[in-house]
Design a protein around this motif. Structure first.
Motif, mmCIF file in Angstrom:
data_model
loop_
_atom_site.group_PDB
_atom_site.id
_atom_site.type_symbol
_atom_site.label_atom_id
_atom_site.label_comp_id
_atom_site.label_asym_id
_atom_site.label_seq_id
_atom_site.Cartn_x
_atom_site.Cartn_y
_atom_site.Cartn_z
ATOM 1 N N THR A 161 0.368 5.762 -14.836
ATOM 2 C CA THR A 161 1.245 5.703 -13.427
ATOM 3 C C THR A 161 0.187 6.179 -12.194
ATOM 4 O O THR A 161 -0.614 7.238 -12.527
ATOM 5 N N ILE A 162 0.408 5.499 -11.276
ATOM 6 C CA ILE A 162 -0.466 5.620 -10.135
ATOM 7 C C ILE A 162 0.435 5.658 -8.821
ATOM 8 O O ILE A 162 1.142 4.997 -8.764
ATOM 9 N N THR A 163 -0.027 6.503 -8.097
ATOM 10 C CA THR A 163 0.381 6.586 -6.636
ATOM 11 C C THR A 163 -0.582 6.269 -5.760
ATOM 12 O O THR A 163 -1.637 6.609 -5.830
ATOM 13 N N TYR A 164 -0.213 5.551 -4.812
ATOM 14 C CA TYR A 164 -1.013 4.691 -4.083
ATOM 15 C C TYR A 164 -0.387 4.246 -2.547
ATOM 16 O O TYR A 164 0.791 4.233 -2.590
ATOM 17 N N PHE A 165 -1.190 3.967 -1.621
ATOM 18 C CA PHE A 165 -0.637 3.229 -0.334
ATOM 19 C C PHE A 165 -1.174 1.716 -0.485
ATOM 20 O O PHE A 165 -2.231 1.555 -0.721
ATOM 21 N N ASN A 166 -0.127 0.909 -0.020
ATOM 22 C CA ASN A 166 -0.787 -0.372 0.237
ATOM 23 C C ASN A 166 -1.569 -0.625 1.465
ATOM 24 O O ASN A 166 -1.545 0.198 2.117
ATOM 25 N N GLN A 167 -1.633 -2.014 1.770
ATOM 26 C CA GLN A 167 -2.456 -2.080 2.915
ATOM 27 C C GLN A 167 -1.695 -1.877 4.203
ATOM 28 O O GLN A 167 -2.135 -1.780 5.356
ATOM 29 N N ASN A 168 -0.261 -1.708 4.188
ATOM 30 C CA ASN A 168 0.533 -1.329 5.245
ATOM 31 C C ASN A 168 0.864 -0.039 5.048
ATOM 32 O O ASN A 168 1.803 0.151 5.966
ATOM 33 N N PHE A 169 0.290 0.797 4.544
ATOM 34 C CA PHE A 169 0.350 2.246 4.221
ATOM 35 C C PHE A 169 1.563 2.590 3.905
ATOM 36 O O PHE A 169 2.287 3.573 4.192
ATOM 37 N N GLU A 170 2.280 1.747 2.959
ATOM 38 C CA GLU A 170 3.695 1.992 2.372
ATOM 39 C C GLU A 170 3.327 2.730 0.819
ATOM 40 O O GLU A 170 2.384 2.258 0.294
ATOM 41 N N LYS A 171 3.792 4.016 0.718
ATOM 42 C CA LYS A 171 3.420 4.671 -0.616
ATOM 43 C C LYS A 171 4.287 4.134 -1.704
ATOM 44 O O LYS A 171 5.276 3.773 -1.610
ATOM 45 N N ARG A 172 3.561 3.964 -2.878
ATOM 46 C CA ARG A 172 3.970 3.375 -4.124
ATOM 47 C C ARG A 172 3.696 4.137 -5.054
ATOM 48 O O ARG A 172 2.469 4.863 -5.053
ATOM 49 N N THR A 173 4.368 4.301 -6.329
ATOM 50 C CA THR A 173 4.290 4.932 -7.565
ATOM 51 C C THR A 173 4.725 3.990 -8.685
ATOM 52 O O THR A 173 5.668 3.378 -8.611
ATOM 53 N N GLU A 174 3.680 3.306 -9.289
ATOM 54 C CA GLU A 174 3.801 2.172 -10.413
ATOM 55 C C GLU A 174 3.298 2.636 -11.614
ATOM 56 O O GLU A 174 2.295 3.339 -11.497
ATOM 57 N N THR A 175 3.898 1.991 -12.459
ATOM 58 C CA THR A 175 3.343 2.069 -13.959
ATOM 59 C C THR A 175 2.757 0.889 -14.362
ATOM 60 O O THR A 175 3.239 -0.224 -14.285
ATOM 61 N N TYR A 176 1.548 0.693 -14.781
ATOM 62 C CA TYR A 176 0.959 -0.478 -15.305
ATOM 63 C C TYR A 176 0.537 -0.194 -16.987
ATOM 64 O O TYR A 176 0.210 1.149 -17.357
#
Length: 196
Positions: A122-137
């Motif tokens: 599970t990772i939290t990051y910002f995409n190139q538009n600086f929108e925060k995301r938390t996703e599981t892969y």
């Protein structure tokens, strides 16, 4: 613009990278250049330290893995067209029983080894538009992300090998750092002798 990929031995590959914000100079241009650099070198991921920048930025495009016949149709579908930018990423959790997979790295050409990693993250990051995301892969997607994430933590896949394997690879790694290797993409070598 294709950037030179820094080779094993370059100090930037050992630094824990710094977070950036949306005002980072020429960020969009850097991301565009990193995509171009990665595709030119036939990679599936590239981290900013690999182009000499100690910042928490990496990108991943797992599409080349999607035609691997050893994978299930579900895994192939998950990998096909998966293309993302990760900024200021933080792995929150890694779970499951570790599994081996043969990894390589654009900064360490011509060396591939089996590396153990957990199958789900599970990772939290910002995409190139600086929108925060938390996703599981999971599976191969998780592995590619873990490999690139290690780069922003100053870790290389060779660090995860047994001490015996590391000793066996030492002379090959030294040759890479001295530029004594043939690669078909632009690289920068830390220990290359001037006037060679």
């Amino acid at each position: 613009m294709i950037l030179p990929i820094v080779a094993y031995g370059e100090p930037v590959l050992r630094k824990v990278a710094k977070e950036i914000d949306s005002s980072y100079p020429k960020l969009k241009e850097l991301i565009t250049n990193m995509w171009e650099t990665m595709y030119n070198a036939h990679g599936v991921g590239l981290a900013a330290p690999q182009v000499g920048l100690p910042i928490r930025l990496f990108l991943v495009d797992t599409t080349p893995f999607s035609d691997d016949e050893d994978l299930s149709p579900e895994e192939q579908e998950a990998l096909n067209g998966f293309k993302k930018v990760f900024i200021n990423a933080k792995i929150e959790n890694e779970i499951g029983e570790e599994w081996d997979f043969n990894e390589g790295c654009l900064s360490i050409p011509d060396i591939r080894e089996d590396v153990k990693r957990k199958p789900e993250i599970t990772i939290t990051y910002f995409n190139q538009n600086f929108e925060k995301r938390t996703e599981t892969y999971n599976g191969l997607l998780a592995r590619v992300i873990q490999h690139e994430y290690d780069h922003i933590e100053g870790i290389l896949f060779t660090d995860k090998l047994s001490s015996l394997k590391k000793r066996l690879l030492k002379s090959r790694l030294d040759k890479i750092s001295k530029g004594k290797i043939n690669v078909d993409y632009k690289m920068k070598f830390p220990n290359i002798k001037k006037g060679r």
